[in-house]
Scaffold this motif. Structure first.
Motif: not given
Length: 470
Positions: A89-99, A158-165
């Motif tokens: 499970f990953r997104t472009k915002d690696e640090e926030r995703t880990k939280q 992971e492949g989507q280009d979005f910012a976490l809210l």
């Protein structure tokens, strides 16, 4: 009770709703069960207490029960990070995703925005559905291959280009993807499929004999509704049979259970009693209380727990509820634990006024006039020059779109699916509007650090404002 039936019949006639089931139980005993209309119009087959309907996103609370059971068994904690069980499970915002924790997924506060994943997850069943040729699809299903597995879903995210809210835990936005990931966690932790875990640990102990993800699993049981959908014609709304059930193998934990009025009232006992159905304990009292905790504000008086919306000060008690919607499905479930009341509404048409039917059912259960308002908002003074900042077009990744503009009277108007609704200011950055059925909806605009409006919270999702190019 006759007033409720008359009100329901009138509402159903206006909505061209073929069939509905309304049920009320008090202290676990059925006090009102009414099938209205038909589960199959062509066959003139009646709706009964044991007619199988889709329940859509009410499935989410079942998923949360399973998570709580695993927590009680010591196999996980809702405070565990998701990546502990789903390292992919990953997104472009690696640090926030880990939280992001399991609890954030359960309360829709992970920060994930609405994504089009659900439609690609349903692609295989949608593509073979003749009804789509009549109604059309708001999505180009061929834009992405089918998402059949949890691994494919995580690769898609992971492949989507979005910012976490926002930081995990700070922003509520309804996420089917988050609940699909909960299904993946249940499978990896339990060593069972999500569907089999639910059957063994929840459906069977709760005596839900006609509840399943697939009608085929019900054997020769034939008291199953036909699904109906609608299309716009020159004569108005045309409702027609669309019997194919949509499925999404990677997202069943988000909303694909089918059940009956009897079974749903049995399920509601878990939250009325503090964890038991009959003599079987499904959850501990502590887990039930944790499920209805306040993890995200929805409206001034309502919050989201784990798989449920909760109004903690509702007419002197607590209102626990959730709805579900999909093609051929509009359903509602509620529990009023202090009064030992449970209610369910099941229908066989998408877009049906199930929330209005539930409101009338709650009123009837509480011996109030059938059309008594469930929620009200006081006016909030806002000058006309303060309204300009809210205008614009707002969109979500699931295809929802609304436009906010000035109406002829100078106030704001929300345009949704070709219909205009007058927005009434009811709080800071908050507005209410009334549907044609009398149901009152609430929306809230969201600003960035500089004070600019960037999103609107609508239909429990955060829709992102389109930025006009200079």
């Amino acid at each position: 009770m006759e007033q409720l039936k008359a009100y329901a019949e009138k509402l159903m006639e206006t909505a061209k709703l073929p069939g509905a089931f309304i049920g009320i139980a008090k202290e676990g005993e059925l006090v009102y069960t009414k099938g209205i209309g038909y589960r199959d119009v062509e066959q003139q087959a009646d709706v009964t207490l044991d007619t199988v309907f889709g329940i859509g996103s009410i499935t989410k609370s079942f998923t949360c029960v399973a998570i709580m059971q695993l927590q009680e068994a010591g196999k996980l904690s809702v405070d565990d990070p998701v990546v502990k069980y789903l390292p992919e499970f990953r997104t472009k915002d690696e640090e926030r995703t880990k939280q992001i924790t399991i609890a954030h997924l359960m309360s829709h506060t992970s920060g994930l925005p609405s994504l089009p994943s659900l439609y690609y997850a349903m692609r295989r069943s949608m593509e073979i559905d003749p009804a789509l040729a009549e109604t059309g699809s708001k999505f180009d299903l061929t834009a992405h291959e089918p998402i059949d597995t949890y691994e494919q879903l995580m690769a898609f995210i992971e492949g989507q280009d979005f910012a976490l809210l926002g930081e995990p835990g700070t922003e509520f936005s309804y996420s089917n993807d988050g609940y699909a990931l909960l299904g993946a966690i249940i499978e990896r932790v339990s060593g069972q499929t999500y569907e089999s875990f639910l059957k063994e640990h929840l459906l069977d102990p709760a005596n839900m004999k006609h509840t399943a993800f697939f009608t085929e699993d019900l054997g020769d049981y034939d008291n199953i509704t036909t699904l109906y959908t609608s299309k716009k014609t020159e004569e108005g709304k045309e409702v027609f049979a669309a019997p194919l059930w949509w499925d999404a193998p990677s997202m069943r934990a988000a909303g694909f259970l089918k059940s009956t009025g009897r079974d749903m009232l049995s399920y509601a006992e878990i939250f009325r009693t503090g964890g038991t159905v009959g003599e079987n304990r499904i959850l501990s009292q502590e887990s039930v209380q944790q499920m209805i905790g306040n993890y995200a504000g929805l409206e001034p008086s309502r919050h989201y727990g784990y798989g449920f919306m909760v109004t903690p000060e509702f007419r002197g008690g607590t209102l626990i509820e959730h709805g579900g919607a999909l093609k051929g499905i509009a359903a509602q479930l509620c529990i009023l634990p202090e009064e030992s009341i449970t209610c369910v509404v099941l229908t066989n048409l998408d877009g049906a006024p199930s929330a209005e039917l539930l409101a009338a059912t709650i009123n009837t259960a509480q011996s109030l006039p059938v059309e008594e308002s469930i929620v009200s908002y006081s006016d909030y003074p806002v000058s006309s020059d303060e309204l300009e900042v809210f205008t614009g077009v707002y969109k979500s990744g699931e295809g929802e779109q609304v436009q906010v503009s000035f109406g002829d009277g100078g106030g704001l108007v929300l345009t949704m699916q070709g219909t205009d609704y007058l927005l009434r200011p009811v709080g800071e950055d908050s507005f209410a509007f009334e549907m044609s059925t009398g149901l009152v909806k609430w929306i809230r605009f969201i600003r960035d650090d500089s004070g600019s409006v960037i999103r609107v919270s609508f239909h429990f999702r955060q829709l992102i404002k389109e930025i006009k190019e200079a």
